[in-house]
Write a protein that holds these residues in place. Structure first.
Motif, PDB file in Angstrom:
ATOM      1  N   MET A 180      -2.614  14.401   8.455  1.00 48.38           N
ATOM      2  CA  MET A 180      -1.698  13.704   9.349  1.00 48.38           C
ATOM      3  C   MET A 180      -0.717  14.680   9.999  1.00 48.38           C
ATOM      4  O   MET A 180      -0.350  14.521  11.171  1.00 48.38           O
ATOM      5  CB  MET A 180      -0.933  12.635   8.583  1.00 48.38           C
ATOM      6  N   ASN A 189      -2.700  16.462  12.710  1.00 50.40           N
ATOM      7  CA  ASN A 189      -2.903  15.571  13.846  1.00 50.40           C
ATOM      8  C   ASN A 189      -1.608  15.379  14.632  1.00 50.40           C
ATOM      9  O   ASN A 189      -1.627  15.344  15.874  1.00 50.40           O
ATOM     10  CB  ASN A 189      -3.420  14.217  13.359  1.00 50.40           C
ATOM     11  N   GLY A 190      -0.497  15.275  13.930  1.00 49.78           N
ATOM     12  CA  GLY A 190       0.784  15.161  14.627  1.00 49.78           C
ATOM     13  C   GLY A 190       1.110  16.401  15.430  1.00 49.78           C
ATOM     14  O   GLY A 190       1.661  16.318  16.530  1.00 49.78           O
ATOM     15  N   CYS A 207       1.054   9.100  19.018  1.00 47.66           N
ATOM     16  CA  CYS A 207       0.217   8.681  17.894  1.00 47.66           C
ATOM     17  C   CYS A 207      -1.038   8.036  18.454  1.00 47.66           C
ATOM     18  O   CYS A 207      -0.969   7.134  19.302  1.00 47.66           O
ATOM     19  CB  CYS A 207       0.980   7.700  17.003  1.00 47.66           C
ATOM     20  N   LEU A 211      -3.163   6.177  16.890  1.00 50.36           N
ATOM     21  CA  LEU A 211      -3.450   4.869  16.318  1.00 50.36           C
ATOM     22  C   LEU A 211      -2.958   3.759  17.246  1.00 50.36           C
ATOM     23  O   LEU A 211      -1.814   3.784  17.704  1.00 50.36           O
ATOM     24  CB  LEU A 211      -2.787   4.733  14.947  1.00 50.36           C
ATOM     25  N   CYS A 214       1.711   6.283  12.456  1.00 52.93           N
ATOM     26  CA  CYS A 214       1.351   7.572  11.858  1.00 52.93           C
ATOM     27  C   CYS A 214       2.362   8.007  10.808  1.00 52.93           C
ATOM     28  O   CYS A 214       1.981   8.569   9.760  1.00 52.93           O
ATOM     29  CB  CYS A 214       1.228   8.640  12.937  1.00 52.93           C
ATOM     30  N   THR A 242       2.013   8.964   6.599  1.00 56.82           N
ATOM     31  CA  THR A 242       2.521  10.245   6.111  1.00 56.82           C
ATOM     32  C   THR A 242       3.567  10.049   5.024  1.00 56.82           C
ATOM     33  O   THR A 242       3.592  10.774   4.023  1.00 56.82           O
ATOM     34  CB  THR A 242       3.116  11.051   7.274  1.00 56.82           C
ATOM     35  N   LEU A 288      -3.852   2.273   9.086  1.00 54.04           N
ATOM     36  CA  LEU A 288      -4.559   3.483   9.528  1.00 54.04           C
ATOM     37  C   LEU A 288      -6.005   3.163   9.915  1.00 54.04           C
ATOM     38  O   LEU A 288      -6.512   3.683  10.922  1.00 54.04           O
ATOM     39  CB  LEU A 288      -4.514   4.534   8.425  1.00 54.04           C
ATOM     40  N   LEU A 302      -8.099  12.190  11.110  1.00 55.06           N
ATOM     41  CA  LEU A 302      -7.732  10.803  10.830  1.00 55.06           C
ATOM     42  C   LEU A 302      -8.692  10.142   9.846  1.00 55.06           C
ATOM     43  O   LEU A 302      -8.265   9.331   9.006  1.00 55.06           O
ATOM     44  CB  LEU A 302      -7.680  10.004  12.135  1.00 55.06           C
TER      45      LEU A 302
END
Length: 246
Positions: free
Chosen positions: A29, A32-33, A41, A43, A78, A82, A135, A177
């Motif tokens: 995460m 990805n961030g 984000c 998602l 997100c 986390t 998620l 993810l």
């Protein structure tokens, strides 16, 4: 091996596994961030594919398809996953150390502390379950956007190698993810196991607390009863023998 020792060892193993699973949530995460610049984000993001002549995107003249994101997903989606991963790592490390301490000292938590452990484990179990659902649904929504509701000639995993022409790095979004998703479901299962183990430890501590003060008193009562029985069955004293008159 006593029951409480087996429970402590099982709880310690569950905490160790939760640390590993929590790290497998936090690290993907975080990557990805970073790839999405920490401001977006993936998602629950929505968008559509557009075909137009934009040389500034493709770097070459002619029509090209590119993804247009209408609304990026909320950052809380997100951040929540986390947070659950970070809390699992920290809590697992603290409780794992406590379990090792109790194993070395051959004692367990008090009743009140055991009850708080059960309550906290159940709460985090529901939180991690909610984060896992969020998620999973968010990733499915983003995959529908990327694959245009599965009308594109590639899957969501294969879309990592497809240029989306966005201002973020999407070269490994599915790997990150999906790994975080699988790890978060493992965290949820481990929190369920920890809740059950914490309840068993609470039940065992309660049984020890109830039976502990009663055993000496029951022993005294049994000893007193046996002495009274032995006294009542003892032969009569010779002086107490009745005299028969003829």
């Amino acid at each position: 091996m006593e029951l409480d020792r087996r429970l402590l060892m099982a709880h310690c193993a569950a905490h160790a596994l939760s640390i590993v699973a929590g790290l497998l949530v936090v690290v993907p995460m975080a990557l990805n961030g970073s790839a999405f610049k920490g401001l977006r984000c993936a998602l629950f993001s929505t968008g559509y594919w557009s075909t137009e002549n934009r040389p500034e995107l493709t770097g070459q003249p002619g029509d090209a398809s590119h993804l247009v994101v209408q609304h990026w997903g909320p950052l809380a989606s997100c951040q929540f996953a986390t947070f659950v991963g970070i809390f699992t790592v920290l809590y697992g490390a603290a409780q794992g150390w406590r379990s090792l301490f109790y194993l070395h000292g051959r004692h367990d938590d008090t009743l009140f502390s055991s009850f708080l452990t059960v309550l906290l484990s159940m709460c985090v179990f529901f939180l991690s379950g909610g984060a896992s659902v969020i998620l999973s649904l968010g990733l499915a929504s983003w995959c529908d956007t990327v694959t245009d509701d599965n009308t594109r000639p590639y899957s969501c995993a294969e879309s990592e190698s497809v240029p989306l022409y966005l201002d973020v790095d999407t070269s490994s979004f599915y790997t990150e993810l999906s790994l975080a998703q699988a790890s978060l479901w493992c965290v949820t299962a481990l929190w369920l196991a920890q809740s059950i183990l914490a309840f068993l430890r609470l039940y065992h501590s309660h049984s020890q607390h109830i039976s502990g003060p009663c055993l000496p008193r029951e022993k005294e009562l049994l000893l007193g009863y046996s002495q009274s029985d032995s006294g009542s069955l003892s032969p009569p004293h010779p002086s107490a023998t009745p005299t028969i008159l003829v």
